[in-house]
Design a protein around this motif. Sequence first.
Motif, short mmCIF file in Angstrom:
data_model
loop_
_atom_site.label_atom_id
_atom_site.label_comp_id
_atom_site.label_asym_id
_atom_site.label_seq_id
_atom_site.Cartn_x
_atom_site.Cartn_y
_atom_site.Cartn_z
N GLY A 73 0.62 -1.16 0.14
CA GLY A 73 -0.19 0.17 -0.14
C GLY A 73 0.80 1.84 -0.22
O GLY A 73 -0.09 1.79 0.17
N ARG A 93 2.36 7.06 -2.89
CA ARG A 93 1.16 6.98 -2.48
C ARG A 93 0.71 8.40 -1.45
O ARG A 93 1.90 8.20 -0.41
N PHE A 123 -1.43 9.61 1.61
CA PHE A 123 -2.55 9.11 2.97
C PHE A 123 -2.80 9.78 3.53
O PHE A 123 -2.41 11.04 4.03
N THR A 124 -4.60 9.99 3.56
CA THR A 124 -5.47 11.25 4.65
C THR A 124 -5.65 10.32 6.12
O THR A 124 -5.12 9.10 6.20
N ASP A 164 -6.73 7.38 6.75
CA ASP A 164 -6.95 6.12 6.13
C ASP A 164 -6.17 5.89 6.88
O ASP A 164 -6.20 4.55 7.52
N ASP A 214 -8.40 4.52 9.52
CA ASP A 214 -8.84 3.12 9.39
C ASP A 214 -8.37 2.03 9.57
O ASP A 214 -8.50 0.58 10.49
N ALA A 215 -6.41 2.67 9.42
CA ALA A 215 -5.54 1.39 9.39
C ALA A 215 -5.44 0.67 10.67
O ALA A 215 -5.17 -0.18 11.10
#
Length: 245
Positions: free
Chosen positions: A50, A63, A65-66, A69, A72-73
Amino acid sequence: MTRALLRLRELILRGEFAPGERMSELRLVETLGVSRTPLRLALAALEHEGLLRSAGSRGYVVREFTQADISDAIELRGVLEGTAARFAAERGASPEAVQALREICDTIEQMVHRADYESFERFVDLNERFHAGILQMAGSPMLERALEGIIALPFASPSAFVMAQAVLPESRDILLLAHRHHLGTRAESLGREHALLARTNLEVALDHPEVLEQMPGASLLARPELEQARDSRLGRASGAQLEQV
Protein backbone atom coordinates in the motif's frame (compact mmCIF):
# COMPACT_ATOMS: atom_id res chain seq x y z
CA MET A 1 15.02 -8.52 -3.50
CA THR A 2 14.66 -8.43 0.29
CA ARG A 3 17.52 -5.93 0.58
CA ALA A 4 15.94 -3.73 -2.08
CA LEU A 5 12.52 -3.99 -0.42
CA LEU A 6 13.74 -3.05 3.06
CA ARG A 7 15.90 -0.17 1.81
CA LEU A 8 13.21 1.22 -0.49
CA ARG A 9 10.56 1.05 2.24
CA GLU A 10 12.92 2.92 4.58
CA LEU A 11 13.56 5.66 1.99
CA ILE A 12 9.84 6.13 1.33
CA LEU A 13 8.93 6.35 5.02
CA ARG A 14 11.84 8.72 5.61
CA GLY A 15 10.41 11.13 3.06
CA GLU A 16 13.02 10.74 0.32
CA PHE A 17 10.21 10.51 -2.24
CA ALA A 18 7.24 12.88 -2.33
CA PRO A 19 3.65 11.64 -2.61
CA GLY A 20 2.79 11.25 -6.28
CA GLU A 21 6.45 11.02 -7.31
CA ARG A 22 7.21 8.39 -9.95
CA MET A 23 9.64 5.70 -8.90
CA SER A 24 12.29 5.87 -11.64
CA GLU A 25 13.82 2.43 -12.11
CA LEU A 26 17.11 3.84 -13.42
CA ARG A 27 17.55 6.11 -10.41
CA LEU A 28 16.58 3.35 -7.98
CA VAL A 29 18.98 0.84 -9.52
CA GLU A 30 21.80 3.32 -8.89
CA THR A 31 20.58 4.28 -5.40
CA LEU A 32 20.00 0.74 -4.15
CA GLY A 33 22.82 -0.97 -6.01
CA VAL A 34 20.60 -3.79 -7.32
CA SER A 35 19.60 -5.00 -10.76
CA ARG A 36 16.20 -4.33 -12.30
CA THR A 37 14.69 -7.76 -11.58
CA PRO A 38 14.87 -7.62 -7.74
CA LEU A 39 13.95 -3.92 -7.90
CA ARG A 40 10.76 -4.67 -9.83
CA LEU A 41 9.85 -7.40 -7.35
CA ALA A 42 10.40 -4.94 -4.49
CA LEU A 43 8.23 -2.29 -6.19
CA ALA A 44 5.44 -4.83 -6.70
CA ALA A 45 5.67 -5.87 -3.04
CA LEU A 46 5.43 -2.24 -1.88
CA GLU A 47 2.37 -1.75 -4.08
CA HIS A 48 0.84 -4.80 -2.37
CA GLU A 49 1.68 -3.25 1.03
CA GLY A 50 0.00 0.00 0.00
CA LEU A 51 2.98 2.38 0.02
CA LEU A 52 2.99 2.61 -3.80
CA ARG A 53 0.26 2.58 -6.42
CA SER A 54 0.40 1.49 -10.01
CA ALA A 55 0.53 4.27 -12.60
CA GLY A 56 0.11 2.06 -15.67
CA SER A 57 2.86 2.58 -18.21
CA ARG A 58 4.55 5.08 -15.86
CA GLY A 59 5.34 2.29 -13.38
CA TYR A 60 4.69 3.15 -9.74
CA VAL A 61 4.16 6.35 -7.78
CA VAL A 62 4.28 7.02 -4.04
CA ARG A 63 0.90 6.97 -2.31
CA GLU A 64 -0.45 9.80 -0.21
CA PHE A 65 -2.47 8.97 2.91
CA THR A 66 -5.29 10.99 4.41
CA GLN A 67 -5.98 11.11 8.14
CA ALA A 68 -9.05 8.94 7.43
CA ASP A 69 -6.82 6.33 5.74
CA ILE A 70 -4.58 6.13 8.80
CA SER A 71 -7.54 6.08 11.18
CA ASP A 72 -9.07 3.16 9.27
CA ALA A 73 -5.75 1.27 9.27
CA ILE A 74 -5.41 1.73 13.03
CA GLU A 75 -8.95 0.51 13.63
CA LEU A 76 -8.39 -2.54 11.43
CA ARG A 77 -5.22 -3.32 13.36
CA GLY A 78 -7.28 -3.20 16.53
CA VAL A 79 -9.80 -5.67 15.13
CA LEU A 80 -7.06 -8.07 14.00
CA GLU A 81 -5.03 -7.83 17.22
CA GLY A 82 -8.18 -8.25 19.28
CA THR A 83 -8.96 -11.37 17.28
CA ALA A 84 -5.40 -12.60 17.85
CA ALA A 85 -5.84 -12.18 21.60
CA ARG A 86 -9.13 -14.11 21.48
CA PHE A 87 -7.58 -16.89 19.40
CA ALA A 88 -4.70 -17.15 21.89
CA ALA A 89 -7.16 -17.48 24.78
CA GLU A 90 -9.46 -19.94 22.99
CA ARG A 91 -6.68 -22.14 21.65
CA GLY A 92 -4.92 -22.51 24.96
CA ALA A 93 -1.63 -20.61 24.95
CA SER A 94 1.13 -22.49 26.73
CA PRO A 95 2.08 -21.45 30.30
CA GLU A 96 5.58 -20.67 29.01
CA ALA A 97 4.24 -18.25 26.38
CA VAL A 98 2.01 -16.52 28.94
CA GLN A 99 4.90 -16.23 31.38
CA ALA A 100 7.07 -14.68 28.66
CA LEU A 101 4.45 -11.97 28.13
CA ARG A 102 4.27 -11.33 31.88
CA GLU A 103 8.03 -10.89 32.03
CA ILE A 104 7.89 -8.41 29.13
CA CYS A 105 5.17 -6.46 30.97
CA ASP A 106 7.24 -6.39 34.15
CA THR A 107 10.17 -4.91 32.25
CA ILE A 108 7.94 -2.41 30.42
CA GLU A 109 6.62 -1.28 33.80
CA GLN A 110 10.12 -0.07 34.61
CA MET A 111 10.50 1.69 31.23
CA VAL A 112 7.25 3.66 30.90
CA HIS A 113 7.95 5.89 33.90
CA ARG A 114 11.32 7.03 32.57
CA ALA A 115 11.84 9.91 30.15
CA ASP A 116 15.34 9.14 28.78
CA TYR A 117 15.80 8.16 25.14
CA GLU A 118 17.42 4.80 25.92
CA SER A 119 14.33 3.74 27.86
CA PHE A 120 12.12 4.60 24.89
CA GLU A 121 14.35 2.59 22.56
CA ARG A 122 14.07 -0.36 24.95
CA PHE A 123 10.30 0.15 25.17
CA VAL A 124 9.96 -0.06 21.37
CA ASP A 125 11.69 -3.45 21.34
CA LEU A 126 9.66 -4.80 24.27
CA ASN A 127 6.36 -3.48 22.91
CA GLU A 128 6.94 -5.10 19.52
CA ARG A 129 7.92 -8.37 21.23
CA PHE A 130 4.70 -8.25 23.29
CA HIS A 131 2.48 -7.78 20.23
CA ALA A 132 4.42 -10.40 18.27
CA GLY A 133 4.04 -12.80 21.20
CA ILE A 134 0.25 -12.53 21.18
CA LEU A 135 0.20 -13.06 17.42
CA GLN A 136 2.35 -16.15 17.75
CA MET A 137 0.12 -17.51 20.53
CA ALA A 138 -2.91 -17.06 18.22
CA GLY A 139 -1.46 -19.71 15.90
CA SER A 140 -3.07 -18.31 12.75
CA PRO A 141 -0.89 -17.80 9.64
CA MET A 142 -3.88 -16.21 7.89
CA LEU A 143 -4.28 -13.63 10.64
CA GLU A 144 -0.54 -13.00 10.66
CA ARG A 145 -0.46 -12.23 6.92
CA ALA A 146 -3.45 -9.89 7.19
CA LEU A 147 -1.86 -7.99 10.08
CA GLU A 148 1.48 -7.64 8.28
CA GLY A 149 -0.28 -5.75 5.49
CA ILE A 150 -1.81 -3.27 7.96
CA ILE A 151 1.23 -2.50 10.12
CA ALA A 152 3.37 -1.81 7.03
CA LEU A 153 1.39 1.41 6.50
CA PRO A 154 2.54 4.73 8.02
CA PHE A 155 1.46 5.29 11.67
CA ALA A 156 -0.34 1.93 11.86
CA SER A 157 2.24 -0.19 13.71
CA PRO A 158 2.08 -0.69 17.51
CA SER A 159 5.18 1.49 18.06
CA ALA A 160 4.42 4.17 15.47
CA PHE A 161 3.93 6.96 18.02
CA VAL A 162 6.85 6.32 20.36
CA MET A 163 8.59 9.47 19.09
CA ALA A 164 5.56 11.56 20.09
CA GLN A 165 5.35 9.75 23.41
CA ALA A 166 8.97 10.64 24.09
CA VAL A 167 8.39 14.40 23.88
CA LEU A 168 4.67 15.20 24.26
CA PRO A 169 3.07 15.05 27.75
CA GLU A 170 -0.34 14.12 26.29
CA SER A 171 1.17 11.15 24.48
CA ARG A 172 3.01 10.00 27.60
CA ASP A 173 -0.34 9.75 29.39
CA ILE A 174 -1.61 7.59 26.50
CA LEU A 175 1.50 5.43 26.80
CA LEU A 176 0.77 4.70 30.46
CA LEU A 177 -2.82 3.76 29.61
CA ALA A 178 -1.59 1.52 26.79
CA HIS A 179 0.66 -0.32 29.22
CA ARG A 180 -2.30 -0.90 31.55
CA HIS A 181 -4.06 -2.50 28.59
CA HIS A 182 -1.16 -4.95 28.36
CA LEU A 183 -2.10 -6.12 31.85
CA GLY A 184 -5.83 -6.45 31.14
CA THR A 185 -8.00 -9.54 31.05
CA ARG A 186 -10.66 -8.63 28.45
CA ALA A 187 -8.54 -9.97 25.58
CA GLU A 188 -10.46 -9.15 22.40
CA SER A 189 -12.12 -5.87 23.43
CA LEU A 190 -8.92 -4.62 25.06
CA GLY A 191 -6.99 -5.42 21.89
CA ARG A 192 -9.31 -3.17 19.92
CA GLU A 193 -9.28 -0.40 22.52
CA HIS A 194 -5.50 -0.62 22.71
CA ALA A 195 -5.06 -0.03 18.97
CA LEU A 196 -7.49 2.90 19.02
CA LEU A 197 -5.16 4.72 21.42
CA ALA A 198 -2.92 5.14 18.38
CA ARG A 199 -5.69 7.18 16.73
CA THR A 200 -5.72 9.50 19.75
CA ASN A 201 -1.95 9.71 19.47
CA LEU A 202 -2.33 10.70 15.82
CA GLU A 203 -4.66 13.55 16.76
CA VAL A 204 -2.16 14.73 19.39
CA ALA A 205 0.75 14.54 16.95
CA LEU A 206 -1.19 16.47 14.29
CA ASP A 207 -1.27 19.41 16.69
CA HIS A 208 2.54 19.31 16.86
CA PRO A 209 3.87 19.34 13.26
CA GLU A 210 7.46 19.67 14.48
CA VAL A 211 7.13 16.27 16.16
CA LEU A 212 5.01 14.69 13.42
CA GLU A 213 7.62 15.53 10.78
CA GLN A 214 10.20 13.42 12.63
CA MET A 215 8.06 10.27 12.42
CA PRO A 216 8.49 7.69 9.64
CA GLY A 217 5.90 8.16 6.92
CA ALA A 218 5.01 11.75 7.85
CA SER A 219 5.80 12.94 4.32
CA LEU A 220 3.07 10.63 2.95
CA LEU A 221 0.31 12.15 5.10
CA ALA A 222 -1.93 14.66 3.32
CA ARG A 223 -1.54 17.66 5.61
CA PRO A 224 -1.45 21.28 4.25
CA GLU A 225 0.36 22.56 7.36
CA LEU A 226 3.19 20.07 6.85
CA GLU A 227 3.50 20.99 3.19
CA GLN A 228 3.74 24.68 4.09
CA ALA A 229 6.36 23.94 6.73
CA ARG A 230 8.41 21.89 4.27
CA ASP A 231 8.15 24.60 1.59
CA SER A 232 9.23 27.22 4.12
CA ARG A 233 12.20 25.13 5.22
CA LEU A 234 13.25 24.48 1.62
CA GLY A 235 12.93 28.19 0.90
CA ARG A 236 15.20 29.08 3.81
CA ALA A 237 17.73 26.46 2.68
CA SER A 238 17.71 27.82 -0.89
CA GLY A 239 18.15 31.35 0.41
CA ALA A 240 21.12 30.31 2.48
CA GLN A 241 22.73 28.65 -0.54
CA LEU A 242 22.23 31.78 -2.64
CA GLU A 243 23.85 33.90 0.05
CA GLN A 244 26.88 31.60 0.03
CA VAL A 245 27.14 31.98 -3.75
